[in-house]
Motif scaffolding. Structure first.
Motif, PDB file in Angstrom:
ATOM      1  N   GLY A   1       3.227   0.936  -3.433  1.00 20.91           N
ATOM      2  CA  GLY A   1       2.495   1.061  -4.823  1.00 20.91           C
ATOM      3  C   GLY A   1       3.154  -0.074  -5.585  1.00 20.91           C
ATOM      4  N   ARG A   2       3.956  -1.016  -4.778  1.00 17.68           N
ATOM      5  CA  ARG A   2       4.612  -2.157  -5.916  1.00 17.68           C
ATOM      6  C   ARG A   2       4.826  -3.346  -5.028  1.00 17.68           C
TER       7      ARG A   2
ATOM      8  N   SER B   1      -4.622   9.990   0.338  1.00 19.97           N
ATOM      9  CA  SER B   1      -4.923   9.400  -0.817  1.00 19.97           C
ATOM     10  C   SER B   1      -6.102   9.042  -1.339  1.00 19.97           C
TER      11      SER B   1
ATOM     12  N   VAL C   1       0.791  -1.292  -0.101  1.00 16.15           N
ATOM     13  CA  VAL C   1      -0.022  -0.011  -0.043  1.00 16.15           C
ATOM     14  C   VAL C   1       1.003   1.408   0.100  1.00 16.15           C
TER      15      VAL C   1
END
Length: 275
Positions: free
Chosen positions: A58-59, A242, A55
């Protein structure tokens, strides 16, 4: 060459106090237990894990981590836990989710000073030294607000309703009402960053009811778009909020959340200590 080596040695000495100061406090109802990075990395239950869709980053990420339940001595499924980060984030997570995630497993990821994690994107700083990550998060519908990084403390506390009565909807509402469902969504998605009616432990975002509730100054469609993508309202590279996509927050859940916020706009705190 000697000057270069001397400079590197001085840099390492300067970093040493910071490394030693990396500590995690556990307050689980029987005193305070403090864990340090080196101590945790030497435990026999440390594992190397892979998180396919991390989270924060992002990877795919790889961590040295401990099953979190191994650190929660004496915690029962009915207990309530709060995860406090150094940036003011405060995630409220039921202990049952960690003790029995129905396939989701909570891990305490530990940053090794010799192999530091990369910086977070968009100027969000650094995730270390401790980070709650999940494997198979979809099994228990783990949301992004349940991945606190920069973790500093884990506390056993009374539930949110008991600690913060001013955030409760009208008690006369039926149990299955949209507002009550929205209150549950609020606790899962918003309360880790925001207070409401001046109550809550988070210090990352503004209060969502005082002096004004967002439903009072944003139309329904604009507010929905903002929740989905905060940059759609204010283009601000340093923004920390976000967005919530439909996989994380369904349209039905978003409708319920907005219903709760509209309801609370009529229940502003009126105590003398309120802002």
């Amino acid at each position: 060459m000697k000057r270069l080596l001397a400079g590197l040695a001085l840099n390492l000495l300067a970093l040493a106090p910071t490394i030693r100061a990396a500590e995690l406090k556990l307050e689980l109802g029987h005193g305070v237990r403090v864990y340090h990075t080196a101590e945790l990395l030497q435990r026999k239950d440390v594992r190397r894990i892979t998180v396919p869709a991390d989270v924060a980053f992002g990877r795919v990420m790889h961590y040295r981590a401990i099953p979190l339940r191994a650190l929660l001595d004496g915690i029962a499924p009915d207990d309530h836990l709060q995860f406090v980060a150094t940036d003011g984030f405060a995630a409220e997570i039921p202990a049952a989710l960690i003790l029995n995630g129905h396939g989701s497993v909570a891990w305490l990821a530990i940053e090794d000073p010799a192999q530091p994690w990369p910086a977070l994107a968009s100027g969000h700083g650094h995730a270390g030294p401790f980070y709650l990550v999940w494997t198979q998060p979809q099994a228990a519908h783990i949301g992004p607000e349940q991945w606190p990084y920069q973790l500093a403390a884990i506390r056993q506390l009374a539930g949110v309703a008991e600690r913060f009565p001013a955030i409760l909807p009208d008690p006369s509402l039926p149990a299955g009402s949209e507002v009550r469902r929205g209150f549950a969504v609020f606790q899962r998605t918003c309360f880790a960053c925001h207070t409401l009616n001046g109550e809550g432990d988070a210090k990352l975002g503004p209060d969502l009811n005082l002096p004004h509730n967002p439903t009072e100054y944003l139309g329904n469609e604009l507010l929905r778009a903002y929740v989905r993508n905060p940059q759609s309202l204010h283009r601000w590279p340093q923004a920390k909020m976000s967005g919530f996509d439909r996989q994380t927050l369904s349209d039905v859940e978003l409708d319920a959340l907005l219903a709760y916020l509209r309801h609370m706009a009529g229940r502003k705190a009126t105590t003398a200590g309120a802002p």
